[in-house]
Design a protein around this motif. Structure first.
Motif, PDB file in Angstrom:
ATOM      1  N   THR A 148       0.830  -1.207   0.000  1.00  0.00           N
ATOM      2  CA  THR A 148       0.000   0.000   0.000  1.00  0.00           C
ATOM      3  C   THR A 148       0.866   1.260   0.000  1.00  0.00           C
ATOM      4  O   THR A 148       1.846   1.363   0.728  1.00  0.00           O
ATOM      5  CB  THR A 148      -0.910   0.006   1.240  1.00  0.00           C
ATOM      6  OG1 THR A 148      -1.750  -1.139   1.201  1.00  0.00           O
ATOM      7  CG2 THR A 148      -1.763   1.266   1.278  1.00  0.00           C
ATOM      8  N   GLY A 149       0.482   2.220  -0.843  1.00  0.00           N
ATOM      9  CA  GLY A 149       1.183   3.496  -0.883  1.00  0.00           C
ATOM     10  C   GLY A 149       2.294   3.569  -1.883  1.00  0.00           C
ATOM     11  O   GLY A 149       2.946   4.609  -2.019  1.00  0.00           O
ATOM     12  N   THR A 150       2.558   2.453  -2.627  1.00  0.00           N
ATOM     13  CA  THR A 150       3.628   2.484  -3.621  1.00  0.00           C
ATOM     14  C   THR A 150       3.235   3.417  -4.763  1.00  0.00           C
ATOM     15  O   THR A 150       2.145   3.303  -5.320  1.00  0.00           O
ATOM     16  CB  THR A 150       3.887   1.071  -4.169  1.00  0.00           C
ATOM     17  OG1 THR A 150       4.248   0.203  -3.087  1.00  0.00           O
ATOM     18  CG2 THR A 150       5.015   1.098  -5.195  1.00  0.00           C
ATOM     19  N   ARG A 151       4.144   4.338  -5.116  1.00  0.00           N
ATOM     20  CA  ARG A 151       3.862   5.262  -6.212  1.00  0.00           C
ATOM     21  C   ARG A 151       4.271   4.626  -7.535  1.00  0.00           C
ATOM     22  O   ARG A 151       5.372   4.087  -7.660  1.00  0.00           O
ATOM     23  CB  ARG A 151       4.609   6.577  -6.014  1.00  0.00           C
ATOM     24  CG  ARG A 151       4.114   7.677  -6.957  1.00  0.00           C
ATOM     25  CD  ARG A 151       4.797   8.997  -6.699  1.00  0.00           C
ATOM     26  NE  ARG A 151       6.187   8.983  -7.140  1.00  0.00           N
ATOM     27  CZ  ARG A 151       6.946  10.072  -7.187  1.00  0.00           C
ATOM     28  NH1 ARG A 151       6.452  11.222  -6.777  1.00  0.00           N
ATOM     29  NH2 ARG A 151       8.199   9.992  -7.604  1.00  0.00           N
ATOM     30  N   LEU A 152       3.362   4.723  -8.516  1.00  0.00           N
ATOM     31  CA  LEU A 152       3.591   4.109  -9.820  1.00  0.00           C
ATOM     32  C   LEU A 152       3.393   5.131 -10.929  1.00  0.00           C
ATOM     33  O   LEU A 152       2.511   5.993 -10.841  1.00  0.00           O
ATOM     34  CB  LEU A 152       2.615   2.941 -10.040  1.00  0.00           C
ATOM     35  CG  LEU A 152       2.674   1.803  -9.014  1.00  0.00           C
ATOM     36  CD1 LEU A 152       1.530   0.816  -9.279  1.00  0.00           C
ATOM     37  CD2 LEU A 152       4.023   1.094  -9.073  1.00  0.00           C
ATOM     38  N   ASP A 153       4.223   5.017 -11.936  1.00  0.00           N
ATOM     39  CA  ASP A 153       4.073   5.843 -13.124  1.00  0.00           C
ATOM     40  C   ASP A 153       3.179   5.088 -14.110  1.00  0.00           C
ATOM     41  O   ASP A 153       3.555   4.032 -14.623  1.00  0.00           O
ATOM     42  CB  ASP A 153       5.458   6.102 -13.725  1.00  0.00           C
ATOM     43  CG  ASP A 153       5.397   7.059 -14.902  1.00  0.00           C
ATOM     44  OD1 ASP A 153       4.309   7.610 -15.161  1.00  0.00           O
ATOM     45  OD2 ASP A 153       6.440   7.240 -15.561  1.00  0.00           O
ATOM     46  N   ASP A 210      11.980   1.816  -9.429  1.00  0.00           N
ATOM     47  CA  ASP A 210      13.261   1.209  -9.825  1.00  0.00           C
ATOM     48  C   ASP A 210      13.296   0.849 -11.307  1.00  0.00           C
ATOM     49  O   ASP A 210      14.228   0.206 -11.775  1.00  0.00           O
ATOM     50  CB  ASP A 210      13.562  -0.024  -8.975  1.00  0.00           C
ATOM     51  CG  ASP A 210      12.512  -1.114  -9.149  1.00  0.00           C
ATOM     52  OD1 ASP A 210      11.551  -0.905  -9.938  1.00  0.00           O
ATOM     53  OD2 ASP A 210      12.628  -2.158  -8.489  1.00  0.00           O
ATOM     54  N   GLY A 211      12.233   1.231 -12.060  1.00  0.00           N
ATOM     55  CA  GLY A 211      12.202   1.017 -13.501  1.00  0.00           C
ATOM     56  C   GLY A 211      11.499  -0.247 -13.949  1.00  0.00           C
ATOM     57  O   GLY A 211      11.441  -0.528 -15.161  1.00  0.00           O
TER      58      GLY A 211
END
Length: 219
Positions: free
Chosen positions: A50-55, A71-72
């Motif tokens: 939870t809370g992981t930022r994603l592009d 991390d790509g």
């Protein structure tokens, strides 16, 4: 499960945070999987808490979004687990951090205010001291001005007295001359009177014997 998502929606509506148009966040789901394809059969690349930022790179109508982690790593996740704003816990942490920063800033401002107030008090004391010195200096200046003016006044008075003295000396000389003239005149008058008396006495001395002789002759 439906109530859980309703609660998530309410939390998302009430939260106030900066919206990042190019980023989304994993919703308040404990853990989701990042797979290399659209479906549960594809390989799991990572687990995302939870809370992981994603592009977000793309989204489709099948309910999946292609995303890239910090991390790509690029993979697919269910779009329903994504939200446009950070979770409530993240927002709370951010709000707490800002609050702590504000409290620190407030303490700094209070400390600065105390220093400014102390400096202001010192300046007020210094101002009073300088004001007292200024008044003392003005008093001394007035006194010095009076003292400095005295020689000028005295010099003026001295010159006036000298002029009066010269005038008096001239008057005294005139009076002495007049007195001497009166003395000389008196001497002359006394000399003339004495000469007159002497001449009269001589004349009487000459006339009296003749008068007596005539009288004797007439007898």
């Amino acid at each position: 499960m439906r109530q859980f998502f309703i609660a998530l929606a309410l939390l998302g509506a009430c939260a106030s945070a900066v919206h990042a148009a190019d980023y989304q966040y994993v919703s308040d789901k404990l853990i989701i999987t990042l797979r290399n394809g659209q479906g549960n059969t594809y390989q799991i690349l990572k687990t995302l808490p939870t809370g992981t930022r994603l592009d977000v790179l793309e989204s489709n109508d099948e309910g999946y979004s292609r995303v890239r982690t910090s991390d790509g790593t690029v993979g697919w996740v269910r779009s329903q687990y994504l939200m446009d704003e950070p979770t409530a816990a993240m927002q709370l942490d951010e709000a707490t951090r800002k609050l702590n920063n504000l409290q620190d800033e407030t303490e700094k401002l209070r400390s600065a205010l105390s220093e400014v107030q102390a400096e202001r008090a010192q300046l007020a004391t210094r101002r009073d001291e300088l004001q007292a010195k200024l008044e003392d200096a003005e008093t001394r200046l007035d006194h010095l001005s009076e003292v400095a003016a005295r020689p000028i006044v005295l010099d003026k008075e001295n010159r006036e007295l000298q002029q009066k003295n010269v005038a008096l000396e001239k008057e005294l000389q005139i009076l002495n001359q007049e007195n001497q003239a009166l003395k000389d005149r008196a001497k002359r008058e006394w000399f003339i009177a004495g000469a007159g008396v002497l001449l009269g006495g001589l004349l009487l001395g000459l006339l009296i014997p003749r008068i007596r002789w005539r009288k004797q002759s007439s007898w």
